[in-house]
Design an enzyme around this catalytic site. Structure first.
Site: not given
Length: 692
Positions: A85, A345
């Site tokens: 680029e 429980s």
């Protein structure tokens, strides 16, 4: 002389004009700065304890735009990007004159644009200030903006902006979002083929999307790899080999873990962009996979929740708030780890721990499992049958109800609740109720998170820790007394580690307990090794009954699967502390061979137990409405002793003798009070309380 004078005047004028021009340009630059603040609009991220992405949120425009820095990206990708680029990126000031000249000559000689001249700085200018069309004025503004950006930012900061905002098709922006969507990974380590694709896509992101135009994407990647500068950047032969690698043809979902924790993080700090949690990504992925699989088997309308915590630090390492956050039929948006439900429980281990601690029983003590009546309270076992004489070890492993209530009657429900407060856990009692025997069988409300916090004490030699909330809450050890003494904790762990795993589950060396609430509304299972505690809840968010739902049959298999899929190696349970040993029944003292404590206060030996005040407990702060100006009576409860009983408050006797073990007292005012009870044999017990 005249010539020199004119030269001097001309030079001075030129300098002044140049200075004025520079001043004007600087003033214009300051008056019309580039809109860099727009670059701050990025996706909020929720991270695990190691900084790995758990979940991201789209921006207000619906974009997946994850903030990205140079350090977050593979260096080879950066070399390829610059080579393709903007080869002179580190040498120009935002505009590359050589590239501009080359592009102009190609335009003149070919009559069309052959190559562009946009630098990375110019592309950043276009990304943060997009304009429709490709007019000459737009290009000139882009040149100016690039120069302005170069004045304000370093080259690395400019790269950071490009890496964050580069378009990748659809609502994907930035290298991280694209890498996660197409490769399922962060861009820290990319292959040459992957890096080339990420370099190629931003030029024409919609046309080159591999999930829609695979052939176009392949051609674009090839152009990148064929560039000489790119080939030199990646090394000899790498570009050619990369061309043969297949391109992913579909877009993956970005990480979307820990929905409830992530939502909570955003609610607490909505302006923060990065939210650090205590979760571990590997653990979270494993638990969510287990939850999804379990939900398919459970059927419609049922949800489940899971919490896994480090018992030494208090950090929540994994949390699943529901079976599926987006499943409305399961009310998936409700975080069931924070909802009070009946624990069944699962509180029994703490009752047994208190009994061990007080020397009432040993593991091989015989205790009766037969129908019993506790002042009208008649507990029954889950299967409606009774086992007769069993050992304490068997009673806990089989989760028998009558033995648990007998032990709770002996140790005192209030004392159990006081111990829970040591862990900063306060189970919710029914309205206007004081602690009673029903709490041993689930007659309170508690959250899954609090239940796991209680169990951290069992995994941590009796010392509880405070769990964080996974986000901003600070986990850590709690100061003060342990919830249970180490020997009692070891006895509980020794028993629970011997419980048979559910069918098909491997023995993992964990201790665990299950629970089923009244009416089959909640199924629980909580297990722990020497480091981690995992709690599981299953049920319907609307608290409806689910026939056949049980802790052992429904929640326990999920517990074992959760431990297996968490990725955490099992830590052995703590070694026995000094004095901890399992004694055979024949070697127990006579007083511990059989337990038989009943509501009349008689022990198995036939001798009477001394009176014991079980409510209020020692040192309790009791809110009787002192601040409202009208005091409520205080309920007094005792165990043991021989009737009738005489109560004294601050040394003054209450009006009447009582044969009942429940009495009411109306104090004169607030503050500290001393309560004493004396039975008919002259034995006494006292507690000090604070009336608020």
């Amino acid at each position: 002389m005249k010539r020199w004078h004119k030269f001097a005047i001309g030079s001075a004028s030129g300098i002044v004009l140049a200075g004025a021009a520079l001043f004007a340009l600087d003033a214009a630059d300051r008056a019309f700065p580039p809109p860099l603040e727009r670059a701050n609009a990025v996706s909020a991220e929720v991270l695990d304890a190691d900084g790995q992405l758990l979940r991201a949120f789209a921006t207000s425009e619906g974009r997946w735009r994850l903030k990205t820095a140079v350090a977050d990206v593979d260096p080879q990708f950066l070399r390829m990007l610059i080579a393709y680029e903007d080869q002179r990126f580190y040498d120009h000031g935002g505009v590359d004159p050589w590239a501009l000249g080359r592009a102009a000559m190609q335009l003149v000689s070919n009559g069309r644009i052959v190559s562009g001249a946009s630098t990375l700085s110019m592309q950043v200018a276009r990304l943060i200030e997009p304009r429709e069309g490709r007019s000459l004025s737009a290009k000139l503004l882009q040149l100016v903006r690039a120069a302005q950006i170069e004045r304000r930012l370093s080259k690395q900061e400019i790269l950071d902006l490009y890496l964050t905002h580069a378009p990748y098709g659809g609502n994907l922006e930035g290298v991280r979002a694209a890498s996660l969507a197409y490769f399922g990974k962060e861009p820290r380590r990319l292959t040459v083929a992957e890096a080339a694709l990420l370099v190629a896509l931003p030029q024409l992101p919609e046309r080159r999307r591999p999930d829609r135009n695979l052939k176009v994407a392949e051609a674009a990647r090839k152009r990148v790899l064929d560039r000489v500068a790119v080939a030199e950047a990646v090394g000899d032969g790498e570009a050619e080999r990369a061309e043969d690698v297949a391109i992913p043809a579909r877009r993956m979902q970005l990480p979307a873990l820990a929905a409830h924790v992530a939502e909570a993080a955003l609610r607490k700090e909505p302006t923060v962009l990065k939210h650090q949690t205590t979760l571990k990504k590997q653990v979270q992925q494993g638990l969510e996979a287990v939850a999804r699989a379990a939900a398919m088997k459970l059927g419609p309308k049922l949800s489940l929740a899971m919490v896994m915590a480090d018992a030494q630090t208090g950090a929540i390492v994994g949390e699943v708030g529901s079976a599926d956050y987006f499943d409305a039929s399961r009310s998936g948006w409700i975080d069931m780890t924070r909802v009070n439900r009946s624990p069944g429980s699962t509180l029994k281990p703490f009752i047994y721990g208190l009994a061990f601690e007080q020397g009432l029983v040993s593991q091989e003590t015989i205790i009766e499992d037969r129908p019993a009546d506790f002042f009208g309270y008649r507990p029954r076992n889950f299967d409606m049958s009774y086992q007769g004489d069993v050992t304490v070890r068997e009673a806990l492993q089989l989760s028998l109800n009558v033995p648990a209530v007998k032990l709770l009657d002996a140790v005192g429900p209030s004392r159990l609740m006081v111990r829970f407060r040591r862990a900063e856990v306060r189970p919710v009692l029914p309205p206007n109720e004081t602690p009673g025997l029903a709490i041993g069988l689930g007659g309170v409300g508690i959250t899954l998170k609090d239940l796991v916090q209680l169990y951290t004490a069992l995994a941590n030699r009796g010392q509880p820790v405070r769990l964080g909330d996974g986000v901003t809450g600070t986990p850590g050890k709690l100061d003060g007394e342990p919830l249970l003494e180490p020997v009692a904790v070891w006895n509980v762990a020794d028993i629970l580690s011997g419980v048979i795993p559910p069918a098909g589950a491997p023995q993992r060396g964990i201790a665990y307990k299950t629970g089923t609430s009244y009416g089959y509304r909640d199924a629980w299972s909580v297990g722990y090794d020497g480091r981690y505690v995992l709690g599981v809840w299953v049920g319907r968010p609307d608290n409806s009954a689910v026939p056949g739902l049980t802790g052992y049959g429904t929640a326990a298999p999920i517990l074992f699967e959760g431990f297996a899929k968490s990725g955490i190696a099992t830590t052995p349970l703590p070694r026995p502390p000094a004095g901890a040993v399992r004694i055979a029944q024949s070697e127990l003292p006579i007083s511990q061979r059989r337990f038989a404590f009943n509501a009349s206060g008689l022990l198995a030996s036939g001798r009477e137990a001394a009176p014991q005040i079980i409510y209020p407990p020692e040192g309790a702060h009791v809110d009787l409405g002192v601040g409202q100006g009208k005091l409520s009576p205080l309920m007094l409860k005792l165990q043991g002793g021989r009737a009738p009983f005489r109560w004294l408050a601050n040394g003054k006797p209450l009006p009447d003798l009582s044969r009942r073990r429940i009495q009411q007292w109306l104090p004169d005012g607030g503050g500290y009070s001393k309560l004493t009870v004396i039975d008919s044999a002259g034995r006494a017990a006292s507690v000090g309380v604070f009336i608020d």
